[in-house]
Design an enzyme around this catalytic site. Structure first.
Site, PDB file in Angstrom:
ATOM      1  CB  SER A  23      69.691 -14.494  93.564  1.00  0.00           C
ATOM      2  OG  SER A  23      68.724 -13.956  94.342  1.00  0.00           O
ATOM      3  CG  ASN A  71      60.628  -8.704  89.864  1.00  0.00           C
ATOM      4  OD1 ASN A  71      60.610  -8.718  91.490  1.00  0.00           O
ATOM      5  ND2 ASN A  71      61.336  -8.992  89.820  1.00  0.00           N
ATOM      6  CB  CYS A 132      69.101  -3.443  98.363  1.00  0.00           C
ATOM      7  SG  CYS A 132      69.521  -4.795  97.993  1.00  0.00           S
ATOM      8  CB  ILE A 193      71.987  -7.016  83.491  1.00  0.00           C
ATOM      9  CG1 ILE A 193      71.009  -7.346  83.294  1.00  0.00           C
ATOM     10  CG2 ILE A 193      73.247  -6.603  82.940  1.00  0.00           C
ATOM     11  CD1 ILE A 193      70.225  -6.260  81.649  1.00  0.00           C
ATOM     12  CG  ASN A 194      69.573  -7.956  90.494  1.00  0.00           C
ATOM     13  OD1 ASN A 194      68.009  -7.742  90.009  1.00  0.00           O
ATOM     14  ND2 ASN A 194      70.119  -7.357  91.864  1.00  0.00           N
ATOM     15  CB  THR A 195      66.041  -6.427  87.114  1.00  0.00           C
ATOM     16  OG1 THR A 195      65.692  -5.923  88.853  1.00  0.00           O
ATOM     17  CG2 THR A 195      64.458  -8.020  87.482  1.00  0.00           C
ATOM     18  N   GLY A 246      67.638 -12.781  80.723  1.00  0.00           N
ATOM     19  CA  GLY A 246      66.993 -13.230  79.391  1.00  0.00           C
ATOM     20  C   GLY A 246      66.822 -14.496  78.878  1.00  0.00           C
TER      21      GLY A 246
HETATM   22  C1  FMN Z   1      60.982 -12.353  90.571  1.00  0.00           C
HETATM   23  C2  FMN Z   1      62.323 -12.070  90.547  1.00  0.00           C
HETATM   24  C3  FMN Z   1      62.863 -12.192  91.677  1.00  0.00           C
HETATM   25  C4  FMN Z   1      63.751 -11.459  92.165  1.00  0.00           C
HETATM   26  N1  FMN Z   1      64.895 -11.894  93.074  1.00  0.00           N
HETATM   27  C5  FMN Z   1      65.930 -10.954  92.727  1.00  0.00           C
HETATM   28  C6  FMN Z   1      66.741 -11.031  94.359  1.00  0.00           C
HETATM   29  O1  FMN Z   1      66.423 -11.792  95.331  1.00  0.00           O
HETATM   30  N2  FMN Z   1      68.360 -10.845  94.015  1.00  0.00           N
HETATM   31  C7  FMN Z   1      69.345 -10.796  93.040  1.00  0.00           C
HETATM   32  O2  FMN Z   1      69.916 -10.455  93.299  1.00  0.00           O
HETATM   33  N3  FMN Z   1      68.648 -10.211  91.951  1.00  0.00           N
HETATM   34  C8  FMN Z   1      67.165 -11.009  92.075  1.00  0.00           C
HETATM   35  N4  FMN Z   1      66.559 -11.246  90.837  1.00  0.00           N
HETATM   36  C9  FMN Z   1      66.900 -10.672  89.661  1.00  0.00           C
HETATM   37  C10 FMN Z   1      67.286 -12.214  88.893  1.00  0.00           C
HETATM   38  O3  FMN Z   1      68.145 -12.797  89.359  1.00  0.00           O
HETATM   39  C11 FMN Z   1      68.122 -11.530  87.385  1.00  0.00           C
HETATM   40  O4  FMN Z   1      69.617 -11.401  87.443  1.00  0.00           O
HETATM   41  C12 FMN Z   1      67.173 -11.037  86.308  1.00  0.00           C
HETATM   42  O5  FMN Z   1      66.429 -11.453  86.395  1.00  0.00           O
HETATM   43  C13 FMN Z   1      67.383 -11.186  85.069  1.00  0.00           C
HETATM   44  O6  FMN Z   1      67.836 -12.424  84.694  1.00  0.00           O
HETATM   45  P1  FMN Z   1      66.422 -13.102  83.723  1.00  0.00           P
HETATM   46  O7  FMN Z   1      65.714 -12.321  82.617  1.00  0.00           O
HETATM   47  O8  FMN Z   1      67.164 -14.631  83.432  1.00  0.00           O
HETATM   48  O9  FMN Z   1      65.169 -13.274  84.842  1.00  0.00           O
HETATM   49  C14 FMN Z   1      64.863 -11.318  90.627  1.00  0.00           C
HETATM   50  C15 FMN Z   1      63.910 -11.151  89.727  1.00  0.00           C
HETATM   51  C16 FMN Z   1      62.481 -11.890  89.255  1.00  0.00           C
HETATM   52  C17 FMN Z   1      61.638 -12.175  88.565  1.00  0.00           C
END
Ligand code: FMN
Ligand code: FAD
Ligand code: FES
Lengths: 306, 268
Positions: A23, A71, A132, A193-195, A246
């Site tokens: 997402s 972000n 949130c 994980i989320n961020t 990642g």
């Molecule tokens: C620009 C950006 C926007 C994101 N927006 C959301 C969001 O709206 N809802 C959510 O659950 N996670 C959001 N995430 C988190 C990602 O879905 C994901 O969990 C996180 O980036 C880790 O994965 P990755 O390292 O592959 O990016 C966002 C991440 C990024 C980088």
């Protein structure tokens, strides 16, 4: 050799393969349609949707860091009404399996969203973003408190027949406790994980690089942390786990499957390579063939210890 | 459903136009064919994961042979890595992205292109698309170019002149042309009573100066903006800027822009 079987099931959600989008990194799908065949993906997880549209945070919202990015988008989104009228029809025409990521300020928000989205056609599952802040509880994130995480999950569970995936925040002391709370609340699966909360400073101006001061770290930098958490959670809960964090290559995705993930979501990698998801899928198929595995399910949780 | 390319392109030419200014020409026919002036590409500075993100660059020129050019200044790690790429090397470029300059629909206008620093990059492509139409009706087509020092402009000014544009330059150090700001060249070269259409790209304070003059003269003006970008394609929502028409929403430079009408942008 015959094609390996790629099908996986995430708590009632049957997917043709385990590669999904994360997402917020894939827009509403349409943005990527000239690069990726949306129908071929396991599922498209769309940008987090709230009851009302949200403008998001002031800029600057993003900054690059070593092997990653921070972000603070602030959950900008078009709101559920415009999502249903303007964004979902495209995804349906593209024959994509759609997972809608939802967010709210209160348990009532989450419940109302679940009800609205359950009435719509063409949605395969809900992913509940519990990172949130709970406005009624002084802004503490739902996902950092086991009781609140369980309460949100129950509210959504009781409001929908769709499979419910609860997306966990890594910014907690013990992520397995939150995962268990979500499972107890009736989640069909958890995704993580989320961020990771982080920050960056411009040393010339001594100002934070993000207007919001802090932001979420994503990209290859977070992968080891994410993998560790997925492994811990997969050992703890009996519901399926979706691995996120990642993932940029098929090798990364396979690591998550071996650690116990039933499926994966590809996030930040989409920004660098808009075809990342399809290429990861192709790499996964090649790996299964090379290792003579008839089904991707043989990989899941196959970590060899000792 | 069209299929955009993500494969790596060959660098067919690598030039150094100043102490820290470079120009790369890559063979990417699918981009060259689709590109409009003012659009940009996203370039991967290196293989691997550090630096991670692509860098946005304006499309500087396209050639009939399917080549795309970018012009850039070294300001950090990504551009430093790009500056080391030589002819025969490989570069991963995707695009074109964004909304470019809207070409004038009428023909009775004089046109002025105002570029500062690397903001000059998209204006050469724009000039090429404009020369055909203004020659026909005898309107003036002018380029006002600004830079830190004269040597940065030698090659570029020559190229605008070759296309038949009248050019004037301003430098910060006075080494060539007007000693001062490119905006000060405007009133020397553009008679207030005439109808002008202005296209500008450059540092924010410079564009603000251009816009103030254009507002005063009631000249239509399009500006090309820069922000940090992660995706360039409307997915990350990282490139937000204030929307003066609606405080409850932001504009996104990669999709709503990078080119905007001056009235669409908050200048304060
Ligand atoms: C620009 C950006 C926007 C994101 N927006 C959301 C969001 O709206 N809802 C959510 O659950 N996670 C959001 N995430 C988190 C990602 O879905 C994901 O969990 C996180 O980036 C880790 O994965 P990755 O390292 O592959 O990016 C966002 C991440 C990024 C980088
Ligand atoms: C639509 C668009 C078109 C552009 N066209 C050109 C062009 O034609 N030629 C050119 O030289 N540059 C152009 N830029 C700016 C260029 O993208 C940055 O200079 C580049 O990304 C810097 O990368 P780096 O790794 O060298 O610097 P970094 O180490 O990442 O940063 C060095 C400095 O550059 C700034 N910077 C980083 N990324 C950006 C960015 N995306 N936009 C603006 N500033 C940034 C940082 O704030 C920092 O001060 C454009 C930017 C945009 C958004
Ligand atoms: S740069 Fe990602 S949305 Fe504009």
């Amino acid at each position: 050799m015959t094609q390996p079987d790629l099908r996986v099931t995430i708590g009632g959600l049957e997917l043709p393969n385990p590669v999904m989008t994360a997402s917020g990194t894939f827009g509403y799908g349409e943005e990527f349609a000239s690069y990726v065949n949306l129908h071929r993906l396991g599922a498209v997880v769309v940008k987090g949707i709230s009851l009302q549209p949200r403008a998001g945070n002031p800029p600057p919202r993003i900054v690059e860091t070593a092997c990653g990015m921070l972000n603070a988008i602030g959950l900008e989104n078009v709101g559920v009404d415009r999502f249903l009228s303007e964004k979902l029809p495209y995804l349906r025409r593209a024959n994509a399996r759609v997972v809608v990521n939802v967010l709210g300020d209160s348990i009532d928000d989450y419940r109302a969203l679940a009800e609205r989205l359950s009435d719509a056609e063409g949605i395969s599952a809900l992913e509940i973003n519990i990172s949130c802040p709970n406005v009624k509880k002084g802004g503490v994130a739902f996902g950092t408190d086991a009781k609140m995480a369980r309460a949100v999950t129950e509210a959504v569970r009781n409001a929908t027949r769709l499979p419910v995936i609860v997306k966990l925040s890594p910014n907690v002391t013990d992520i397995t406790a939150i995962a268990s709370a979500a499972a107890d609340g009736g989640a069909d699966a958890v995704s993580l994980i989320n961020t990771l909360l982080g920050m960056a400073i411009d040393i010339r101006s001594r100002r934070p690089r993000l207007a919001n001061v802090v932001g979420g770290l994503s990209g290859p930098a977070v992968k080891p942390v994410a993998l560790r958490m997925v492994w811990q959670v997969a050992r703890t809960v009996s519901i399926p786990v979706v691995g996120i964090g990642g993932i940029t290559s098929a090798e990364d995705a396979i690591e998550f499957l071996i650690a116990g993930a039933t499926a994966v979501e590809v996030g930040t990698a989409n920004f660098i390579n808009p075809r990342a998801t399809e290429e990861i899928l192709a790499g996964l198929i090649a790996y299964l063939k090379e290792h003579r595995l008839a089904s991707v399910r043989e990989l899941i949780g196959s970590l060899q210890l000792g | 459903m069209e299929h955009s390319q993500t494969r790596t392109s060959e660098v067919v030419r690598s030039e150094r136009l100043g102490s820290d200014i470079f120009r790369l020409t890559v063979l990417a026919p699918w981009i060259a064919e689709a590109a409009q002036p003012g659009q940009f590409v996203m370039v991967q500075p290196a293989d691997g994961q550090d630096p991670l993100l692509r860098r946005p660059f304006s499309i500087h020129q396209v050639t009939g042979a399917g080549a795309v050019q970018i012009l850039f200044k070294v300001v950090g790690r990504g551009t430093s890595l790009l500056s080391r790429i030589r002819q025969g090397g490989q570069l991963n470029v995707i695009g074109p992205f964004g909304k470019g300059f809207a070409l004038p629909s009428g023909v009775e206008e004089n046109i002025c292109l105002i570029g500062g620093g690397m903001g000059i990059a998209p204006l050469l492509f724009l000039a090429k698309r404009l020369i055909g139409r203004s020659a026909v009706v005898g309107c003036r087509l002018v380029a006002l170019l600004g830079a830190r020092t004269g040597s940065e402009l030698t090659v570029l000014q020559g190229e605008f002149q070759q296309l038949g544009l009248a050019t004037a330059i301003a430098t910060d150090d006075g080494s060539s042309g007007h000693h001062g700001l490119v905006t000060q060249l405007m009133l020397q070269n553009m008679a207030p009573g005439d109808a002008w259409r202005v296209y500008t790209c450059g540092p924010h304070p410079m564009m603000r100066g251009v816009v103030e003059i254009c507002q005063g003269m009631a000249w239509p003006c399009q500006v090309s903006l820069e922000t940090m970008m992660a995706c360039g394609m409307g997915a990350c929502l990282g490139c937000a800027i204030t929307n003066p028409k609606d405080p409850n929403s932001y504009l996104h430079v990669c999709k709503d822009g990078p080119v905007f009408e001056m009235s669409e942008v908050a200048w304060r």
